[in-house]
Design a protein around this motif. Structure first.
Motif, PDB file in Angstrom:
ATOM      1  N   PHE A 155      -7.881  -1.145   2.033  1.00  0.00           N
ATOM      2  CA  PHE A 155      -7.968  -2.096   0.920  1.00  0.00           C
ATOM      3  C   PHE A 155      -7.396  -3.462   1.259  1.00  0.00           C
ATOM      4  O   PHE A 155      -7.539  -4.402   0.479  1.00  0.00           O
ATOM      5  CB  PHE A 155      -7.260  -1.526  -0.319  1.00  0.00           C
ATOM      6  CG  PHE A 155      -7.977  -0.360  -0.932  1.00  0.00           C
ATOM      7  CD1 PHE A 155      -9.143  -0.544  -1.664  1.00  0.00           C
ATOM      8  CD2 PHE A 155      -7.504   0.928  -0.761  1.00  0.00           C
ATOM      9  CE1 PHE A 155      -9.809   0.523  -2.233  1.00  0.00           C
ATOM     10  CE2 PHE A 155      -8.161   2.010  -1.321  1.00  0.00           C
ATOM     11  CZ  PHE A 155      -9.322   1.804  -2.068  1.00  0.00           C
ATOM     12  N   ILE A 202       0.843  -1.193   0.000  1.00  0.00           N
ATOM     13  CA  ILE A 202       0.000   0.000   0.000  1.00  0.00           C
ATOM     14  C   ILE A 202       0.882   1.249   0.000  1.00  0.00           C
ATOM     15  O   ILE A 202       1.828   1.354   0.766  1.00  0.00           O
ATOM     16  CB  ILE A 202      -0.920   0.016   1.234  1.00  0.00           C
ATOM     17  CG1 ILE A 202      -1.878  -1.191   1.208  1.00  0.00           C
ATOM     18  CG2 ILE A 202      -1.695   1.315   1.319  1.00  0.00           C
ATOM     19  CD1 ILE A 202      -2.918  -1.160   0.132  1.00  0.00           C
ATOM     20  N   LYS A 213      -2.750   3.377  -5.892  1.00  0.00           N
ATOM     21  CA  LYS A 213      -2.777   3.176  -4.440  1.00  0.00           C
ATOM     22  C   LYS A 213      -1.827   2.093  -3.965  1.00  0.00           C
ATOM     23  O   LYS A 213      -1.587   1.957  -2.770  1.00  0.00           O
ATOM     24  CB  LYS A 213      -4.204   2.847  -3.990  1.00  0.00           C
ATOM     25  CG  LYS A 213      -5.220   3.947  -4.279  1.00  0.00           C
ATOM     26  CD  LYS A 213      -6.596   3.543  -3.796  1.00  0.00           C
ATOM     27  CE  LYS A 213      -7.624   4.651  -4.059  1.00  0.00           C
ATOM     28  NZ  LYS A 213      -7.886   4.856  -5.492  1.00  0.00           N
ATOM     29  N   ASN A 227      -4.731   4.209   2.675  1.00  0.00           N
ATOM     30  CA  ASN A 227      -5.238   3.172   1.774  1.00  0.00           C
ATOM     31  C   ASN A 227      -5.261   1.785   2.413  1.00  0.00           C
ATOM     32  O   ASN A 227      -5.554   0.786   1.746  1.00  0.00           O
ATOM     33  CB  ASN A 227      -4.392   3.129   0.494  1.00  0.00           C
ATOM     34  CG  ASN A 227      -4.518   4.395  -0.332  1.00  0.00           C
ATOM     35  OD1 ASN A 227      -5.602   4.959  -0.442  1.00  0.00           O
ATOM     36  ND2 ASN A 227      -3.422   4.849  -0.912  1.00  0.00           N
TER      37      ASN A 227
END
Length: 330
Positions: free
Chosen positions: A143, A135, A156, A140
């Motif tokens: 995710f 990441i 990202k 982020n």
């Protein structure tokens, strides 16, 4: 056969035994994976070491070819792979003791087309080890462990090295995914294309792979500015050719434009005061400015304001961008 591990072999006599040891010391049944070693015309004793392992392990096969480079070696391994999933492993790196089990666990849990992982970086000179998150920014982290469309992850996550990803074989076949021969930065070209098309991707907060930052002799430490320049131009043209696919939607096209911009800015960031470099810039001035401008409009639509500023400066004044790259954005 669940996983095919593809290993290009070229001048790695010092490292390949450690790589294969790490694979065959896994805490799992060898029948769950195969190892494909692609001899890319290595002139040293690397293949003698590989043959020692082949005598003991039935799941190791060797492909021999004349030296054609990393991309062609990976592509050759991919053509004969029988596994449901593909893992590209470099011949100077290692898998963690539970690396294959971590991958198998997540394959069964998520059934995605691509899995992305954190990796352990090991500095060959200092022996320092650190975990590098896949990441890009802490914001982020949401995710991790979520099924995503690849477009949701564009910009990202780290797009290289490719060894941090596991690919479903049928996905690669469906989209004719191969590595671009004869260039540097082939991982970036390959992964950006994958992210444009993949619909089911999972990012995992585990590090099954140890990546060696070599003291000397690696591709990255011997980068030639002009070859890098030409490679990035080829990648731009590769991305442009993607835009001819009629089934692409508007969001896919936007992200292709974004990755073209990244390559343009990366080319400008190679600034080197030489006649050859200046000639390359001059000869490609129009296409670089055109795609910087398209990238500027794309970044505005994608709310990528920092990249928008960089694109604006690049469009306005290449020399100013050179200076900012050297002193502010390095």
């Amino acid at each position: 056969m669940l996983i095919s591990i593809i290993i290009p072999i070229y001048k790695v006599e010092k490292y390949i035994r450690g790589t294969l040891d790490s694979i065959y010391n896994q805490e799992c049944d060898e029948n769950t994976f195969e190892v494909i070693c692609v001899n890319d015309g290595t002139p040293d004793g690397s293949m003698d070491i590989v043959k020692d392992f082949q005598l003991i392990h039935n799941n190791l096969q060797v492909i021999n070819q004349e030296n054609q480079g990393l991309s062609c070696a990976r592509n050759a391994g991919l053509k004969v792979a029988k596994g449901d999933y593909i893992w590209f492993v470099d011949s100077d790196d290692k898998l963690s003791i539970k690396g294959v089990n971590i991958v198998i666990k997540n394959i069964h849990k998520y059934k995605a087309d691509i899995y992305g992982y954190d990796i352990k970086l090991i500095n060959e000179k200092t022996k320092k080890e650190e975990i590098q998150s896949i990441i890009c920014l802490n914001k982020n982290n949401i995710f991790y462990s979520c099924m995503c469309n690849g477009l949701d992850l564009c910009g990202k996550i780290q797009n290289a090295p490719v060894q941090r990803f596991i690919f479903k074989h049928t996905f690669l076949k469906q989209y004719n995914m191969e590595f671009y021969p004869g260039i540097l930065h082939e991982d970036i070209e390959f992964m950006c294309k994958c992210l444009i098309f993949v619909k089911k991707m999972v990012i995992i907060n585990e590090a099954p792979y140890s990546y060696l930052i070599r003291e000397s002799g690696s591709i990255m430490s011997d980068l030639n500015t002009i070859k890098s320049f030409n490679s990035k131009l080829k990648i731009i043209k590769s991305f442009i050719s993607l835009k001819t696919i009629k089934s692409l939607n508007k969001r896919q096209i936007l992200w292709i434009n974004y990755y073209i911009l990244e390559m343009v800015l990366s080319i400008l960031g190679l600034y080197k005061s030489s006649n050859e470099y200046n000639t390359l810039i001059s000869n490609n001035n129009k296409i670089l400015k055109l795609w910087a401008l398209k990238g500027l409009l794309t970044c505005i639509l994608l709310n990528k304001y920092k990249m928008s500023l960089k694109a604006l400066i690049a469009v306005t004044n290449f020399n100013l961008y050179f200076k900012l790259t050297r002193f502010m954005w390095k």
